[in-house]
Design an enzyme around this catalytic site. Structure first.
Site, PDB file in Angstrom:
ATOM      1  N   TRP A 103      10.792 -32.337  -9.873  1.00 37.61           N
ATOM      2  CA  TRP A 103       9.759 -31.513  -9.235  1.00 37.61           C
ATOM      3  C   TRP A 103       9.069 -30.615 -10.238  1.00 37.61           C
ATOM      4  O   TRP A 103       7.845 -30.447 -10.198  1.00 37.61           O
ATOM      5  CB  TRP A 103      10.337 -30.717  -8.070  1.00 37.61           C
ATOM      6  CG  TRP A 103      10.679 -31.622  -6.931  1.00 37.61           C
ATOM      7  CD1 TRP A 103      11.919 -31.916  -6.453  1.00 37.61           C
ATOM      8  CD2 TRP A 103       9.764 -32.421  -6.150  1.00 37.61           C
ATOM      9  NE1 TRP A 103      11.831 -32.819  -5.424  1.00 37.61           N
ATOM     10  CE2 TRP A 103      10.527 -33.143  -5.215  1.00 37.61           C
ATOM     11  CE3 TRP A 103       8.384 -32.585  -6.146  1.00 37.61           C
ATOM     12  CZ2 TRP A 103       9.950 -34.023  -4.290  1.00 37.61           C
ATOM     13  CZ3 TRP A 103       7.805 -33.446  -5.225  1.00 37.61           C
ATOM     14  CH2 TRP A 103       8.587 -34.157  -4.314  1.00 37.61           C
ATOM     15  N   ASP A 172       8.717 -22.348  -7.349  1.00 37.41           N
ATOM     16  CA  ASP A 172       8.786 -23.356  -6.297  1.00 37.41           C
ATOM     17  C   ASP A 172      10.200 -23.287  -5.735  1.00 37.41           C
ATOM     18  O   ASP A 172      11.162 -23.647  -6.403  1.00 37.41           O
ATOM     19  CB  ASP A 172       8.498 -24.743  -6.886  1.00 37.41           C
ATOM     20  CG  ASP A 172       8.728 -25.868  -5.876  1.00 37.41           C
ATOM     21  OD1 ASP A 172       9.056 -25.592  -4.706  1.00 37.41           O
ATOM     22  OD2 ASP A 172       8.565 -27.044  -6.282  1.00 37.41           O
ATOM     23  N   LYS A 196      12.027 -28.448   4.057  1.00 40.21           N
ATOM     24  CA  LYS A 196      13.348 -28.598   3.456  1.00 40.21           C
ATOM     25  C   LYS A 196      14.363 -27.681   4.131  1.00 40.21           C
ATOM     26  O   LYS A 196      15.530 -27.980   4.166  1.00 40.21           O
ATOM     27  CB  LYS A 196      13.304 -28.289   1.962  1.00 40.21           C
ATOM     28  CG  LYS A 196      12.370 -29.191   1.174  1.00 40.21           C
ATOM     29  CD  LYS A 196      12.971 -30.543   0.879  1.00 40.21           C
ATOM     30  CE  LYS A 196      11.933 -31.550   0.391  1.00 40.21           C
ATOM     31  NZ  LYS A 196      11.221 -31.166  -0.802  1.00 40.21           N
TER      32      LYS A 196
HETATM   33  C1  LIG Z   1      10.113 -31.642  -1.608  1.00 36.40           C
HETATM   34  C2  LIG Z   1       9.750 -30.786  -2.757  1.00 36.40           C
HETATM   35  C3  LIG Z   1       8.414 -30.640  -3.162  1.00 36.40           C
HETATM   36  C4  LIG Z   1       7.285 -31.349  -2.483  1.00 36.40           C
HETATM   37  O1  LIG Z   1       7.076 -30.787  -1.249  1.00 36.40           O
HETATM   38  P1  LIG Z   1       5.905 -31.261  -0.281  1.00 36.40           P
HETATM   39  O2  LIG Z   1       5.914 -30.216   0.767  1.00 36.40           O
HETATM   40  O3  LIG Z   1       6.264 -32.631   0.193  1.00 36.40           O
HETATM   41  O4  LIG Z   1       4.633 -31.255  -1.047  1.00 36.40           O
HETATM   42  C5  LIG Z   1       8.153 -29.807  -4.223  1.00 36.40           C
HETATM   43  N1  LIG Z   1       9.140 -29.140  -4.858  1.00 36.40           N
HETATM   44  C6  LIG Z   1      10.430 -29.262  -4.498  1.00 36.40           C
HETATM   45  C7  LIG Z   1      11.474 -28.505  -5.240  1.00 36.40           C
HETATM   46  C8  LIG Z   1      10.780 -30.092  -3.438  1.00 36.40           C
HETATM   47  O5  LIG Z   1      12.060 -30.194  -3.070  1.00 36.40           O
END
Ligand SMILES: *Cc1c(COP(=O)(O)O)cnc(C)c1O
Length: 362
Positions: A103, A172, A196
């Site tokens: 990511w 993030d 998530k």
């Molecule tokens: C799943 C995930 C993403 C992508 O998320 P989306 O909402 O599908 O764009 C980005 N960063 C991390 C750490 C993730 O687990």
């Protein structure tokens, strides 16, 4: 009786049963309005209350100081990979990124499209099995922010300690969102996709320090500007009404569980159970991650052979333990044990792991 299986999906993920049932009960006729919430104006009283409460609960549950705003944006976490550098990298400024895995690497790839972005630490040398310490992160002059991925969902690593750097951090936090408290003074932006840990897919929740808004770039489409989104209260266009509604309910559920510190402890307890099953297996199960960096949300592990991994995943599925396959890019197994996954599901998994090992010695 509902037939709920044990769902270890990395996302979209398990949500609290109470939340699903509450939403079901009020779905068709929302509070006597004669229509559902997703059929009515997003500028009407019903949705206004829902959005305001979700914003207030965001600040309360996540213990966010007043100098931050919360934004509900579309495009998931991935759009933030672009919006962060577009808004923050003003002339002469650089974005520093920790490359901690899949990511983080995505954030770097997108960031490079918009500005002067460099890798301040790269986990490639250790196959992305740990997070860096502060002294390993090499910052250059004129760095606007350090971007980190607090929890790598695929590699199964997290920061046990936050980097102690001179520049603001942009994080993030998608896959451990609101699963642990943050030292907010270190951060300018914290973002993540809802799906998530906090709700259905379709929205990113973005916390942004208000004082930086006036120093953001403005030369882009209006939707992409943090200052506009903030001034419109995330209602610049039609917001993701259903995710906001569900997310608000999840936050209320979190509060009822005892709030952030209780959630953090529950996560650590569940993670200890799975890592305990791995470490107590005489090497039958093996976690490639360095102990200090072990994720509390995504537990990755291997079995002695790929054939046994395949058998494990298949038999677990038959036993009602779903989505234990590792990400296709790395293989192996992964148990995602987000906030709403009951401890009982984790215990069922660890019992299954012990039984499987007993029946399938290599
Ligand atoms: C799943 C995930 C993403 C992508 O998320 P989306 O909402 O599908 O764009 C980005 N960063 C991390 C750490 C993730 O687990």
């Amino acid at each position: 009786m509902t037939n709920r299986l044990h769902n270890f999906s990395a996302g979209p993920c398990t949500l609290p049963l109470e939340v699903l049932e509450e939403a079901q009960a009020e779905f068709v006729d929302y509070q006597g309005a004669g229509m559902s919430l997703i059929e009515m104006s997003h500028r009407g009283k019903h949705f206004d209350d829902v959005a305001n409460e979700a914003m207030a609960m965001s600040m309360e549950v996540f213990q966010v100081p007043d100098d931050f705003a919360v934004l509900f944006l579309q495009g998931g976490a991935l759009l933030q990979f672009s919006m962060v550098p577009m808004n923050l990298l003003t002339a002469g400024k650089k974005g520093a990124y920790v490359n901690s895995g899949t990511w983080a690497n995505g954030a770097i790839t997108d960031g490079k499209e918009y500005g002067d972005v460099y890798t301040a630490w790269d986990g490639a040398d250790n196959n992305y099995t740990r997070m860096p310490s502060t002294d390993e992160i090499k910052l250059q002059d004129n760095t606007r922010y350090l971007h980190i991925t607090t929890n790598e969902t695929i590699g199964g690593i997290r920061y046990a300690e936050w980097p102690d750097v001179e520049v603001p951090i942009v994080a993030d936090m998608s896959s451990e969102y609101m699963a642990r408290p943050l030292p907010w003074d270190k951060f300018d932006i914290v973002y993540g996709g809802a799906q998530k840990n906090l709700g259905p897919a379709g929205m990113a929740i973005v916390f942004i320090r208000k004082s930086i808004l006036e120093n953001c770039n403005q030369n882009m489409g209006r939707y992409l500007r943090y200052d506009i989104q903030e001034s419109k209260g995330s209602m610049f266009n039609t917001p993701p009404v259903f995710p906001i509604y569900m997310y608000g309910k999840v936050l209320k559920w979190m509060k009822a569980q005892g709030g952030l510190s209780a959630i953090e402890k529950m996560a650590a307890d569940k993670a200890d159970l799975v890592y305990g099953a791995i470490d107590g297996s005489d090497g039958y199960y093996n976690c490639p991650v360095e102990k200090a960096s072990r994720s509390h949300m995504n537990v990755v592990f291997r079995l002695p052979t790929e054939d046994l991994e395949q058998k494990f995943i298949t038999e677990a599925g038959s036993a009602g333990l779903l989505n234990l396959k590792g990400h296709r890019s790395v293989g192996g197994c992964r148990a995602s044990i987000y906030n709403a996954l009951p401890k009982h599901s984790v215990e069922t998994l660890t019992e299954f792991m012990a039984d499987f090992r007993g029946n399938n010695q290599a």
